[in-house]
Write a protein that holds these residues in place. Structure first.
Motif, PDB file in Angstrom:
ATOM      1  N   VAL A  63       0.877  -1.172   0.000  1.00  0.00           N
ATOM      2  CA  VAL A  63       0.000   0.000   0.000  1.00  0.00           C
ATOM      3  C   VAL A  63       0.914   1.221   0.000  1.00  0.00           C
ATOM      4  CG1 VAL A  63      -1.674   1.314   1.359  1.00  0.00           C
ATOM      5  CG2 VAL A  63      -1.811  -1.185   1.276  1.00  0.00           C
ATOM      6  N   SER A  65       1.450   4.179   1.391  1.00  0.00           N
ATOM      7  CA  SER A  65       0.811   4.847   2.532  1.00  0.00           C
ATOM      8  C   SER A  65       1.582   6.075   3.026  1.00  0.00           C
ATOM      9  CB  SER A  65       0.614   3.856   3.675  1.00  0.00           C
ATOM     10  OG  SER A  65       1.844   3.292   4.059  1.00  0.00           O
ATOM     11  N   LEU A  68      -1.015  10.061   3.573  1.00  0.00           N
ATOM     12  CA  LEU A  68      -2.274   9.557   4.140  1.00  0.00           C
ATOM     13  C   LEU A  68      -3.498  10.282   3.571  1.00  0.00           C
ATOM     14  CD1 LEU A  68      -1.423   8.927   7.905  1.00  0.00           C
ATOM     15  CD2 LEU A  68      -1.684   7.256   6.060  1.00  0.00           C
ATOM     16  N   LEU A  71      -4.096   8.741   0.283  1.00  0.00           N
ATOM     17  CA  LEU A  71      -4.510   7.356   0.503  1.00  0.00           C
ATOM     18  C   LEU A  71      -5.985   7.273   0.874  1.00  0.00           C
ATOM     19  CD1 LEU A  71      -3.521   4.354   0.913  1.00  0.00           C
ATOM     20  CD2 LEU A  71      -3.306   4.925   3.335  1.00  0.00           C
ATOM     21  N   SER A  72      -6.418   8.170   1.751  1.00  0.00           N
ATOM     22  CA  SER A  72      -7.792   8.083   2.257  1.00  0.00           C
ATOM     23  C   SER A  72      -8.813   8.404   1.171  1.00  0.00           C
ATOM     24  CB  SER A  72      -7.982   9.035   3.443  1.00  0.00           C
ATOM     25  OG  SER A  72      -8.013  10.380   2.990  1.00  0.00           O
ATOM     26  N   ARG A  73      -8.347   9.040   0.075  1.00  0.00           N
ATOM     27  CA  ARG A  73      -9.266   9.452  -0.992  1.00  0.00           C
ATOM     28  C   ARG A  73      -9.095   8.624  -2.264  1.00  0.00           C
ATOM     29  NH1 ARG A  73      -8.106  13.637   2.315  1.00  0.00           N
ATOM     30  NH2 ARG A  73      -9.724  15.210   2.682  1.00  0.00           N
ATOM     31  N   THR A  74      -8.384   7.509  -2.166  1.00  0.00           N
ATOM     32  CA  THR A  74      -8.072   6.703  -3.350  1.00  0.00           C
ATOM     33  C   THR A  74      -8.496   5.255  -3.122  1.00  0.00           C
ATOM     34  OG1 THR A  74      -6.099   8.096  -3.560  1.00  0.00           O
ATOM     35  CG2 THR A  74      -6.249   6.187  -5.019  1.00  0.00           C
ATOM     36  N   ALA A  75      -9.041   4.645  -4.162  1.00  0.00           N
ATOM     37  CA  ALA A  75      -9.573   3.271  -4.030  1.00  0.00           C
ATOM     38  C   ALA A  75      -8.575   2.254  -4.566  1.00  0.00           C
ATOM     39  CB  ALA A  75     -10.901   3.162  -4.769  1.00  0.00           C
ATOM     40  N   SER A  77      -6.247   0.510  -2.237  1.00  0.00           N
ATOM     41  CA  SER A  77      -5.553  -0.132  -1.115  1.00  0.00           C
ATOM     42  C   SER A  77      -6.101  -1.496  -0.750  1.00  0.00           C
ATOM     43  CB  SER A  77      -5.631   0.753   0.130  1.00  0.00           C
ATOM     44  OG  SER A  77      -5.224   2.046  -0.181  1.00  0.00           O
ATOM     45  N   ASP A  78      -7.228  -1.874  -1.299  1.00  0.00           N
ATOM     46  CA  ASP A  78      -7.757  -3.204  -0.995  1.00  0.00           C
ATOM     47  C   ASP A  78      -8.085  -3.904  -2.307  1.00  0.00           C
ATOM     48  OD1 ASP A  78      -9.808  -1.423  -1.478  1.00  0.00           O
ATOM     49  OD2 ASP A  78     -11.255  -2.515  -0.251  1.00  0.00           O
TER      50      ASP A  78
END
Lengths: 457, 457
Positions: A63, A65, A68, A71-75, A77-78
């Motif tokens: 990821v 990372s 942050l 990261l929190s606004r991007t799809a 990481s999973d």
């Protein structure tokens, strides 16, 4: 025998919520796509119904990372591990090829050889391996390293890794397993070939514990476009996925790779070149433009800037005015071909930092085509007929709609022009792509050594 | 709330053509089972229809090719890689658990953590990892080593490997992925926990690029029975597969493991102990005996002797008379618990070398039960009710018939006695086994830290 007209090969490049960085925010997108198996089943089955050659999955083993806020606004990481996902998709599809990315820097060749051989067996000959070397420090830190391997080292390791895997796939001749219960003979040890590889990076004895697979060897795919990457691909790849911005670039790359392949004793046709295409399809140009603008408007500036982080070497771009020009950048230890491409793009069109990230937010350096089925088909046809491509890897802007649009609108147009199949000609990925099934080296040698005797007799 | 009666857990231990070494020669066996996906689909679907808790796949990462005569007469050299196979089976089953073996000696923890997390996502919470350390030199030679790790080293590495994998599975809290398209927030970085592991064998930063999986963590299974193996299992395993010859052994092992688990601060019920059972089922004892004799008669002596090779340390058993006693053997660097078990068996019953290999040709040291549905159910019931087992891993002598017999004849008998379910109670493997879903450590801490305030308020 009539010569069949050469046709375009099509890959469906699947990626969670879609290739556009803001695709997950589209009102009809599947926001949990990364871990939604049913979503992938639907996409793969649609691509198969449309007779695509293959589905394709990219991969990274980390990821990103460090930022942050982005990261929190991007799809991104999973996501499913690609081989796990493609094995599951193998069970619910019948014909479409299944190409998974896997890194030569962070696996053992014996494990990867087995997994792809198993996938080829399970799928009845539909497996492909997209060989990548991995190009970020974030990945190195997940594998007991403090930094990634240097660029040239990665490629030397990759070359040896490939040769070990290919050798393991030939551990058994095609007819090694006789399985005769009445005589109690399960296999013919004369058809067993132990690799005994001893190289600078790997020592692998073999044999592999999987029978030779339906395709002989799974199809080998690559994407590197640096000098090291081109040489590796020309020697070993059967399909090349590549990013181009212009037809001239595509044509020059195509000619270069085919020449290099011939230099390595291969036929030009043994390597299929499939640039990525990011299509935004409308029934009119206005509709296509509006669809694209809808996605562009959803890009958060924090996310946009982060897209450029991977190409910036050691330079912190957020320290520069976002509407000013791209500063000078030192060579990255990451993917060099990609850095070069983006810098060239910014310089050529005089783009600001913001304009550059907006430009790559969808296609990430691949060809972006926003148009009608006719204009998109025109462009694919030109690249295909004038020496730029053997096919294309279709990068849906968002899923499922972005792929649906291509299948429902562009594929019929390609068929009207006779450029794309209406039915699968064969069952394996090799057959779809027009790649020969490799003969086992020992079987080939045996055939050659018998030749004089046969003539004498 | 009524307390539900404790019931037997059942695993279907699938292995190519079957667990009996000559099972592939049975007239109705599927001789190409190792690479026949449809065969595995049928077995898994039958086990699911019978409401088994899980299917289980063993694994090794080498072909034992030092004895070519035995190799040519044995059906153990071609098999699917277990994770690839179970991913495919996940797509064509709905409820049954899926347990794959994978080695801590020859993988990277980040890769395995991802694959099992992906399988858990794809299957809706049905994944289990059978953690093994690998115990043969043949395997070491496929992974750039000249010999395997020493026994104690393997277990130290395995312990750290387990902790890294478990930590990576907790990279994200269950509700980390909010996926709110209107606000543009995909995930909550406060619910991201970077592992930053730095240990003697591994340095792994994390986070994992897969959301926390349906089971929280896939179920951890182990099979080691040496002192090192028991300690590792008592600390980390949720299911233990084990080989016992007698009820007394089973009872002593069961008590020992449950006590060790409690010593590590766990509940006795957090570890389920499931010995392997090799059943040969007949409607009468005579029919069962005849079925077993049919298989035993198919064992080639060359193959029989080779079965003992793995336990013999450095001693060449073929130099000793096959009808004479087992010589003194030095400790092996392979699986010590298995060597001990076989030596004890030979000494106790005064077996010749031939008698010993005939004895283990089916069950490989596991309990061999040749009988009627009633006598087999009697034995399972005794072990289950008198402190020897929480369930059993059923090792069909040959496939499909050996598993069919157990399902059609023994399972109904267990149900008549109220000892086995008639319908799944839940959807996940944890729910089948009665194992709690582990809470995320950070969520637990947050809950605990809020407690005093809530009381104060």
């Amino acid at each position: 025998m009539t010569t069949k007209k050469r046709q375009i090969k099509l890959g469906a490049f699947l990626m969670q919520t879609g290739h556009h960085i803001a695709g997950w925010r589209h009102p009809q997108a599947q926001a949990d796509a990364g871990v939604n198996f049913r979503h992938y089943v639907q996409l793969a089955q649609k691509a198969e119904a449309a007779k695509f050659d293959a589905v394709f999955l990219a991969d990274g083993v980390a990821v990103r990372s460090e930022n942050l806020a982005a990261l929190s606004r991007t799809a991104r990481s999973d996501q499913f591990e690609p081989l796990t996902l493609l094995s599951a998709l193998a069970a619910v599809t019948e014909r479409i090829g299944l190409i998974a990315t896997a890194s030569t820097s962070y696996h053992e060749p014996y494990n990867l050889a087995r997994k792809f051989a198993s996938l080829d067996q399970i799928s009845g000959g539909r497996a492909g391996w997209n060989l990548v070397t991995s190009a970020t420090n974030a990945e190195a830190l997940n594998f007991s390293r403090t930094a990634q391997f240097a660029h040239a080292d990665r490629y030397r390791r990759a070359q040896e890794f490939h040769d070990v895997v290919a050798g393991l796939w030939d551990s058994w001749e095609d007819d090694a397993f006789v399985r005769d219960p009445s005589q109690g003979i399960y296999l013919d040890t004369d058809k067993l070939h132990t690799l005994n590889h001893k190289g600078p990076h790997f020592q692998v004895k073999g044999p592999l514990n999987v029978a030779r697979s339906p395709q002989g060897r799974p199809v080998v795919v690559q994407a590197g476009a640096s000098e090291d990457g081109r040489e590796l691909a020309a020697r070993t790849a059967e399909v090349i996925f590549v990013a181009h911005q212009t037809f001239d670039e595509a044509k020059s790359f195509y000619a270069d790779i085919k020449a290099r392949a011939q230099h390595h004793g291969r036929n030009a046709d043994d390597v299929k070149i499939m640039p990525g295409i990011f299509p935004v399809v409308g029934r009119t140009q206005e509709e296509a433009d509006a669809k694209f603008e809808q996605l562009q408007a959803l890009i958060d500036p924090v996310v946009g800037l982060s897209l450029l982080a991977g190409i910036s070497g050691e330079v912190d771009l957020s320290a520069y005015p976002v509407d000013g020009p791209l500063p000078e950048l030192p060579p990255t230890q990451g993917p060099q071909s990609r850095q070069r491409l983006l810098i060239d793009l910014a310089r050529r069109d005089g783009l600001s930092i913001r304009q550059l990230y907006l430009k790559i937010a969808g296609a990430r350096g691949h060809q972006q085509v926003v148009g009608t089925p006719q204009t998109i088909a025109d462009q694919l046809q030109q690249w295909f007929e004038e020496g730029g491509a053997d096919g294309f890897n279709i990068m849906g802007p968002w899923f499922p709609g972005g792929l649906d649009d291509f299948i429902e609108l562009v594929v019929p147009e390609l068929r009207r022009r006779g450029l794309f199949r209406t039915e699968y000609e064969g069952r394996t990925l090799r057959e779809h792509l027009g790649l020969e099934r490799p003969q086992h080296p020992a079987a080939l040698r045996r055939l050659q050594s018998q030749l004089p005797q046969k003539i004498a007799a």
